[in-house]
Design a protein around this motif. Structure first.
Motif, PDB file in Angstrom:
ATOM      1  N   TYR A 224      59.250   6.456 -14.504  1.00  0.00           N
ATOM      2  CA  TYR A 224      57.958   5.761 -13.863  1.00  0.00           C
ATOM      3  C   TYR A 224      57.591   5.319 -12.485  1.00  0.00           C
ATOM      4  N   ARG A 225      58.582   4.743 -12.376  1.00  0.00           N
ATOM      5  CA  ARG A 225      58.408   4.358 -10.290  1.00  0.00           C
ATOM      6  C   ARG A 225      57.941   5.497  -9.676  1.00  0.00           C
ATOM      7  N   ASN A 226      58.893   6.963 -10.188  1.00  0.00           N
ATOM      8  CA  ASN A 226      58.608   7.845  -8.730  1.00  0.00           C
ATOM      9  C   ASN A 226      58.080   8.498  -8.789  1.00  0.00           C
ATOM     10  N   GLY A 227      56.026   8.018  -9.567  1.00  0.00           N
ATOM     11  CA  GLY A 227      55.208   8.650  -9.139  1.00  0.00           C
ATOM     12  C   GLY A 227      54.914   9.314 -11.465  1.00  0.00           C
ATOM     13  N   ALA A 228      53.348   9.651 -10.643  1.00  0.00           N
ATOM     14  CA  ALA A 228      52.711  10.774 -11.948  1.00  0.00           C
ATOM     15  C   ALA A 228      54.044  11.349 -12.564  1.00  0.00           C
ATOM     16  N   ALA A 229      54.762  12.579 -11.601  1.00  0.00           N
ATOM     17  CA  ALA A 229      55.987  13.194 -12.154  1.00  0.00           C
ATOM     18  C   ALA A 229      56.821  12.672 -12.822  1.00  0.00           C
ATOM     19  N   GLY A 230      57.439  11.644 -12.782  1.00  0.00           N
ATOM     20  CA  GLY A 230      58.757  10.609 -12.726  1.00  0.00           C
ATOM     21  C   GLY A 230      59.921  11.203 -13.900  1.00  0.00           C
ATOM     22  N   GLU A 231      58.915  11.595 -14.598  1.00  0.00           N
ATOM     23  CA  GLU A 231      59.719  11.741 -15.771  1.00  0.00           C
ATOM     24  C   GLU A 231      60.344  13.132 -15.345  1.00  0.00           C
ATOM     25  N   ASP A 232      59.936  14.375 -15.034  1.00  0.00           N
ATOM     26  CA  ASP A 232      59.943  15.809 -14.821  1.00  0.00           C
ATOM     27  C   ASP A 232      61.465  15.502 -13.218  1.00  0.00           C
ATOM     28  N   LEU A 233      61.034  14.816 -12.572  1.00  0.00           N
ATOM     29  CA  LEU A 233      61.661  14.236 -11.176  1.00  0.00           C
ATOM     30  C   LEU A 233      63.030  13.842 -12.142  1.00  0.00           C
ATOM     31  N   ALA A 234      63.478  12.508 -13.080  1.00  0.00           N
ATOM     32  CA  ALA A 234      64.274  12.322 -13.517  1.00  0.00           C
ATOM     33  C   ALA A 234      65.084  13.686 -14.938  1.00  0.00           C
ATOM     34  N   GLN A 265      53.795   1.822 -20.954  1.00  0.00           N
ATOM     35  CA  GLN A 265      55.158   1.576 -21.305  1.00  0.00           C
ATOM     36  C   GLN A 265      55.578   0.919 -22.649  1.00  0.00           C
ATOM     37  N   ALA A 266      56.634   1.332 -22.997  1.00  0.00           N
ATOM     38  CA  ALA A 266      57.052   0.125 -23.851  1.00  0.00           C
ATOM     39  C   ALA A 266      59.061   0.521 -23.951  1.00  0.00           C
ATOM     40  N   TYR A 267      59.665  -0.577 -24.405  1.00  0.00           N
ATOM     41  CA  TYR A 267      60.791  -0.165 -24.867  1.00  0.00           C
ATOM     42  C   TYR A 267      61.204   1.073 -25.040  1.00  0.00           C
ATOM     43  N   ALA A 268      60.730   1.444 -26.740  1.00  0.00           N
ATOM     44  CA  ALA A 268      61.484   2.159 -27.324  1.00  0.00           C
ATOM     45  C   ALA A 268      61.574   3.860 -26.541  1.00  0.00           C
ATOM     46  N   ASN A 269      59.819   3.949 -25.723  1.00  0.00           N
ATOM     47  CA  ASN A 269      59.744   4.647 -25.605  1.00  0.00           C
ATOM     48  C   ASN A 269      60.364   5.328 -24.581  1.00  0.00           C
ATOM     49  N   ASN A 270      61.337   3.852 -23.563  1.00  0.00           N
ATOM     50  CA  ASN A 270      62.003   4.509 -22.280  1.00  0.00           C
ATOM     51  C   ASN A 270      63.594   4.359 -22.807  1.00  0.00           C
ATOM     52  N   ARG A 271      64.278   3.661 -24.177  1.00  0.00           N
ATOM     53  CA  ARG A 271      65.239   4.042 -25.121  1.00  0.00           C
ATOM     54  C   ARG A 271      65.122   5.645 -25.177  1.00  0.00           C
ATOM     55  N   GLN A 272      63.738   6.318 -26.100  1.00  0.00           N
ATOM     56  CA  GLN A 272      63.593   7.709 -26.655  1.00  0.00           C
ATOM     57  C   GLN A 272      63.532   8.859 -25.653  1.00  0.00           C
ATOM     58  N   PHE A 273      63.326   8.424 -24.104  1.00  0.00           N
ATOM     59  CA  PHE A 273      63.218   9.728 -23.703  1.00  0.00           C
ATOM     60  C   PHE A 273      65.149   9.666 -22.772  1.00  0.00           C
ATOM     61  N   LEU A 274      66.051   8.497 -23.396  1.00  0.00           N
ATOM     62  CA  LEU A 274      67.210   8.611 -22.958  1.00  0.00           C
ATOM     63  C   LEU A 274      67.431   9.918 -23.722  1.00  0.00           C
ATOM     64  N   ASP A 275      67.203   9.998 -24.874  1.00  0.00           N
ATOM     65  CA  ASP A 275      68.089  10.801 -25.886  1.00  0.00           C
ATOM     66  C   ASP A 275      67.315  12.263 -25.463  1.00  0.00           C
ATOM     67  N   ALA A 276      65.754  12.435 -24.903  1.00  0.00           N
ATOM     68  CA  ALA A 276      65.303  13.680 -24.573  1.00  0.00           C
ATOM     69  C   ALA A 276      66.720  14.152 -23.287  1.00  0.00           C
ATOM     70  N   LEU A 277      66.506  13.383 -22.272  1.00  0.00           N
ATOM     71  CA  LEU A 277      67.789  12.893 -20.826  1.00  0.00           C
ATOM     72  C   LEU A 277      68.796  13.821 -21.353  1.00  0.00           C
ATOM     73  N   ILE A 278      69.131  13.183 -22.080  1.00  0.00           N
ATOM     74  CA  ILE A 278      70.968  13.627 -22.289  1.00  0.00           C
ATOM     75  C   ILE A 278      71.164  13.502 -24.048  1.00  0.00           C
ATOM     76  N   ALA A 279      71.014  14.908 -23.878  1.00  0.00           N
ATOM     77  CA  ALA A 279      70.611  15.232 -25.177  1.00  0.00           C
ATOM     78  C   ALA A 279      71.812  15.337 -25.788  1.00  0.00           C
ATOM     79  N   ASP A 280      73.485  15.378 -25.558  1.00  0.00           N
ATOM     80  CA  ASP A 280      74.646  15.205 -25.905  1.00  0.00           C
ATOM     81  C   ASP A 280      75.309  13.902 -26.607  1.00  0.00           C
TER      82      ASP A 280
END
Length: 297
Positions: A224-234, A265-280
């Protein structure tokens, strides 16, 4: 085969089978015991002295106990505290929290380049493992100046890291200068490519090349520190960073308590984003455990 020989063979087989079972159990325990490390969080309270010239100051408390609770709730074994910029170079609360955590935490300090070697050694003994250069909105330091040369020599001697928050274009210039001094480098928040250019940012492309040095790490934190499209950029940046650096040079951080983004933002949401980012799952486990030697856990 004589009866005694058959008994001996059976005993050897049983012993061998038991050894294999024990080995499998040991490997299973080893895998289960892999650490899960949050490499980027901040703690503070409103009673602390604020740094002059700060860009921001929170109007709430983020105490150590609350952070440890976040770790426990989200299955994290260890954490790394990063000195927030609004507290400047007074790392006393950071050190106090390290003592209270009993070895579960490490820290990255913000220091003045004129700090003495004795002061650095005291921070090292407390569990500090590096310094942070938060250069957002700040002039770039002259790393060739005498005080910086002396400081970086001490950082190298202690085996510390230098963590930098800055846009990718400037990181592509700064990181090689630090590498020339023989220090390990950590780049914050996906190396902050230009939000408008995304992964096509020439600075980000240059940062990818630094993976070949094997002495640079990148935090996959706070999209989210990279703007509105931060998650897509990540999501676009991660596979490129993985291919360039390998999972063992990527670090996950919660960025708790998400200063200036607390409402969304919340801790749990950011942790869950990691699960989506790295599916393996095995790759994700490697990323969560990879900070262990860098942060001396």
């Amino acid at each position: 085969m004589a009866l005694g020989q058959r008994h001996l063979t059976r005993r050897r087989f049983a012993a061998g089978l038991a050894s294999l079972v024990t080995m499998a159990a040991t490997i299973a325990r080893s895998k289960a015991a892999l650490p899960t490390i949050d490499t980027h969080a901040h703690v503070f309270h409103r009673g602390l002295k604020l740094a002059p010239g700060r860009r921001y100051a929170p109007d709430y408390d983020a105490p150590l106990a609350l952070y440890l609770e976040q770790l426990d709730r989200n299955g994290m074994t260890h954490g790394v505290l990063v000195q927030p910029s609004f507290l400047g170079t007074d790392n006393s609360y950071l050190v106090e929290c390290l003592k209270q955590a009993g070895g579960r935490l490490r820290a990255i300090a913000v220091i003045d380049p004129t700090i003495t070697a004795d002061e650095l050694r005291a921070l090292d003994r407390a569990g500090v493992v590096g310094i942070r250069l938060n250069l957002v909105g700040q002039p770039l330091p002259d790393l060739g100046a005498a005080e910086w040369k002396a400081l970086l020599a001490e950082v190298k001697t202690m085996g510390w890291q230098v963590e930098i928050q800055r846009n990718a274009t400037d990181l592509a210039v700064l990181a090689p200068q630090l590498l020339d001094r023989g220090v390990s480098v950590v780049l914050d928040h996906y190396a902050l490519p230009d939000p408008k250019l995304g992964v096509d940012d020439s600075g980000f492309r240059s940062v990818l090349k630094l993976g070949a040095t094997r002495n640079v790490w990148v935090k996959i934190s706070a999209p989210y520190r990279n703007g509105a499209a931060g998650e897509d950029l990540a999501k676009a940046a991660y596979p490129l960073l993985r291919d360039a650096y390998g999972p063992d040079r990527l670090l996950w951080g919660s960025d708790w308590p998400h200063t200036q983004f607390e409402a969304s933002q919340a801790y749990a949401n950011n942790r869950q984003f990691l699960d989506a980012l790295i599916a393996d799952q095995s790759e994700r486990a490697q990323v969560l455990a990879s900070p262990r030697p860098l942060f001396r856990f």
